[in-house]
Design a protein around this motif. Structure first.
Motif, PDB file in Angstrom:
ATOM      1  N   ARG A 276       0.950  -1.232  -0.018  1.00  0.00           N
ATOM      2  CA  ARG A 276       0.111  -0.134  -0.098  1.00  0.00           C
ATOM      3  C   ARG A 276       0.881   1.137  -0.014  1.00  0.00           C
ATOM      4  O   ARG A 276       2.138   1.357   0.395  1.00  0.00           O
ATOM      5  CB  ARG A 276      -1.105   0.047   1.297  1.00  0.00           C
ATOM      6  CG  ARG A 276      -1.958  -1.231   1.210  1.00  0.00           C
ATOM      7  CD  ARG A 276      -2.862  -1.274   2.545  1.00  0.00           C
ATOM      8  NE  ARG A 276      -1.783  -1.632   3.635  1.00  0.00           N
ATOM      9  CZ  ARG A 276      -1.980  -1.929   4.898  1.00  0.00           C
ATOM     10  NH1 ARG A 276      -3.452  -1.525   5.164  1.00  0.00           N
ATOM     11  NH2 ARG A 276      -1.182  -2.385   5.884  1.00  0.00           N
ATOM     12  N   GLY A 277       0.463   2.248  -0.522  1.00  0.00           N
ATOM     13  CA  GLY A 277       1.218   3.478  -0.258  1.00  0.00           C
ATOM     14  C   GLY A 277       0.670   4.603  -1.256  1.00  0.00           C
ATOM     15  O   GLY A 277      -0.562   4.575  -1.759  1.00  0.00           O
ATOM     16  N   VAL A 278       1.370   5.455  -1.396  1.00  0.00           N
ATOM     17  CA  VAL A 278       1.016   6.932  -2.269  1.00  0.00           C
ATOM     18  C   VAL A 278       0.562   6.511  -3.864  1.00  0.00           C
ATOM     19  O   VAL A 278       1.593   5.792  -4.298  1.00  0.00           O
ATOM     20  CB  VAL A 278       2.150   7.989  -2.174  1.00  0.00           C
ATOM     21  CG1 VAL A 278       1.604   9.181  -2.973  1.00  0.00           C
ATOM     22  CG2 VAL A 278       2.205   8.332  -0.659  1.00  0.00           C
TER      23      VAL A 278
ATOM     24  N   VAL B 262      -2.894  13.457  -0.197  1.00  0.00           N
ATOM     25  CA  VAL B 262      -3.076  12.266   0.173  1.00  0.00           C
ATOM     26  C   VAL B 262      -3.296  12.029   1.714  1.00  0.00           C
ATOM     27  O   VAL B 262      -3.006  12.666   2.588  1.00  0.00           O
ATOM     28  CB  VAL B 262      -1.609  11.320  -0.262  1.00  0.00           C
ATOM     29  CG1 VAL B 262      -1.760  10.016   0.188  1.00  0.00           C
ATOM     30  CG2 VAL B 262      -1.416  11.356  -1.665  1.00  0.00           C
ATOM     31  N   ASP B 263      -4.143  11.189   1.972  1.00  0.00           N
ATOM     32  CA  ASP B 263      -4.680  11.080   3.402  1.00  0.00           C
ATOM     33  C   ASP B 263      -3.434  10.504   4.135  1.00  0.00           C
ATOM     34  O   ASP B 263      -2.569   9.754   3.755  1.00  0.00           O
ATOM     35  CB  ASP B 263      -5.937  10.262   3.602  1.00  0.00           C
ATOM     36  CG  ASP B 263      -5.663   8.578   3.223  1.00  0.00           C
ATOM     37  OD1 ASP B 263      -5.420   8.043   4.094  1.00  0.00           O
ATOM     38  OD2 ASP B 263      -5.732   8.479   2.097  1.00  0.00           O
ATOM     39  N   ALA B 264      -3.621  10.820   5.591  1.00  0.00           N
ATOM     40  CA  ALA B 264      -2.461  10.707   6.513  1.00  0.00           C
ATOM     41  C   ALA B 264      -2.419   8.990   6.764  1.00  0.00           C
ATOM     42  O   ALA B 264      -1.280   8.785   6.635  1.00  0.00           O
ATOM     43  CB  ALA B 264      -2.634  11.016   8.015  1.00  0.00           C
ATOM     44  N   GLY B 265      -3.512   8.258   6.637  1.00  0.00           N
ATOM     45  CA  GLY B 265      -3.470   6.947   6.934  1.00  0.00           C
ATOM     46  C   GLY B 265      -2.524   6.128   5.791  1.00  0.00           C
ATOM     47  O   GLY B 265      -1.697   5.321   5.810  1.00  0.00           O
ATOM     48  N   THR B 266      -2.671   6.898   4.463  1.00  0.00           N
ATOM     49  CA  THR B 266      -2.173   6.216   3.235  1.00  0.00           C
ATOM     50  C   THR B 266      -0.474   6.668   3.338  1.00  0.00           C
ATOM     51  O   THR B 266       0.076   5.724   2.935  1.00  0.00           O
ATOM     52  CB  THR B 266      -2.916   6.904   2.044  1.00  0.00           C
ATOM     53  OG1 THR B 266      -4.010   6.337   2.027  1.00  0.00           O
ATOM     54  CG2 THR B 266      -1.835   6.146   0.630  1.00  0.00           C
ATOM     55  N   ILE B 267      -0.304   7.874   3.771  1.00  0.00           N
ATOM     56  CA  ILE B 267       1.154   8.111   3.946  1.00  0.00           C
ATOM     57  C   ILE B 267       1.901   7.209   5.075  1.00  0.00           C
ATOM     58  O   ILE B 267       3.073   6.938   4.843  1.00  0.00           O
ATOM     59  CB  ILE B 267       1.280   9.492   4.074  1.00  0.00           C
ATOM     60  CG1 ILE B 267       0.713  10.422   3.068  1.00  0.00           C
ATOM     61  CG2 ILE B 267       2.711  10.117   4.686  1.00  0.00           C
ATOM     62  CD1 ILE B 267       0.586  12.035   3.217  1.00  0.00           C
ATOM     63  N   ALA B 268       1.157   7.043   5.823  1.00  0.00           N
ATOM     64  CA  ALA B 268       1.663   6.269   7.102  1.00  0.00           C
ATOM     65  C   ALA B 268       2.052   5.067   6.790  1.00  0.00           C
ATOM     66  O   ALA B 268       3.058   4.238   7.059  1.00  0.00           O
ATOM     67  CB  ALA B 268       0.656   6.248   8.247  1.00  0.00           C
ATOM     68  N   ARG B 269       0.967   4.170   5.788  1.00  0.00           N
ATOM     69  CA  ARG B 269       1.458   2.994   5.299  1.00  0.00           C
ATOM     70  C   ARG B 269       2.479   2.943   4.508  1.00  0.00           C
ATOM     71  O   ARG B 269       3.153   2.272   4.162  1.00  0.00           O
ATOM     72  CB  ARG B 269       0.173   2.254   4.711  1.00  0.00           C
ATOM     73  CG  ARG B 269       0.287   1.186   4.153  1.00  0.00           C
ATOM     74  CD  ARG B 269       1.059  -0.100   5.100  1.00  0.00           C
ATOM     75  NE  ARG B 269       0.178  -0.037   6.068  1.00  0.00           N
ATOM     76  CZ  ARG B 269       0.257  -1.004   7.262  1.00  0.00           C
ATOM     77  NH1 ARG B 269       1.409  -1.916   7.047  1.00  0.00           N
ATOM     78  NH2 ARG B 269      -0.699  -1.292   8.144  1.00  0.00           N
TER      79      ARG B 269
END
Length: 204
Positions: free
Chosen positions: A178-180, A189-196
């Motif tokens: 998963r990722g950007v 990009v939402d924070a959850g996606t960036i964190a992943r």
């Protein structure tokens, strides 16, 4: 549907309501459109639905939809038999194929684990997945199983269950990263996606 209507028209409206996202009014509009503006289209639709319902079955190897015992991809000897990608639906399989980045084989669950909805391991054919991944006569030998279920809570639970089940049999199991998204700007990009994306980072 209010007011008097022929039984066949009422039956058509009720039949259209089985489609996801189609309520009573939408079904009524569709039925009136077909009968008023496109009777030939209605006949083609009926014939196509009947043909698909009678002729389409599940592939004996990967469980996707096919009209033969084995689907076209399972019959393709050029595919890499050591890789098996597990997806939730035939639509997910099509999307991965369209990337042209994967040349292995598939297993289609036709769903995902959802205990609250009564969907357990049996309903998504995990017994068949296990046989597909471990039985050489089913198309192996499989060396790696790529779990490509969706990144919903149910998809994650399904991925975890499959991973534990297959690793216990000595198989290598990986998870779709998963990722950007390609072309995405971090600002949007939402924070959850960036964190992943940070957690799934790789060496360059």
């Amino acid at each position: 549907m209010k007011g008097p209507a022929p039984n066949s028209l009422q039956a058509l409206v009720e039949a259209l309501r089985v489609l996801p996202g189609v309520g009573p009014k939408s079904a009524q509009r569709m039925a009136y459109h077909l009968l008023q503006h496109d009777r030939e289209g209605a006949r083609r639709l009926g014939d196509a639905l009947r043909g698909a319902a009678d002729g389409v079955r599940h592939c004996a190897r990967c469980n996707t939809f096919t009209e033969s015992e084995l689907c076209e991809l399972c019959r393709d000897e050029r595919r890499d038999a050591s890789l098996l990608c597990v997806v939730e639906t035939p639509a997910d399989q099509v999307m991965i194929e369209q990337t042209m980045a994967y040349r292995g084989q598939y297993f289609v669950l036709m769903g995902r684990l959802s205990p609250l909805d009564g969907v357990g391991p049996r309903e998504i054919h995990l017994d068949r997945l296990l046989a597909r991944a471990t039985d050489p006569e089913m198309g192996g030998p499989v060396q790696e199983v790529i779990v490509a279920t969706n990144f919903t809570s149910e998809g994650e639970a399904t991925a975890h269950y499959i991973g534990e089940m297959l690793k216990a049999r000595g198989l290598k199991v990986s998870r779709l990263a998963r990722g950007v998204p390609v072309g995405g700007e971090l600002e949007y990009v939402d924070a959850g996606t960036i964190a992943r994306a940070v957690m799934d980072r790789r060496s360059v």
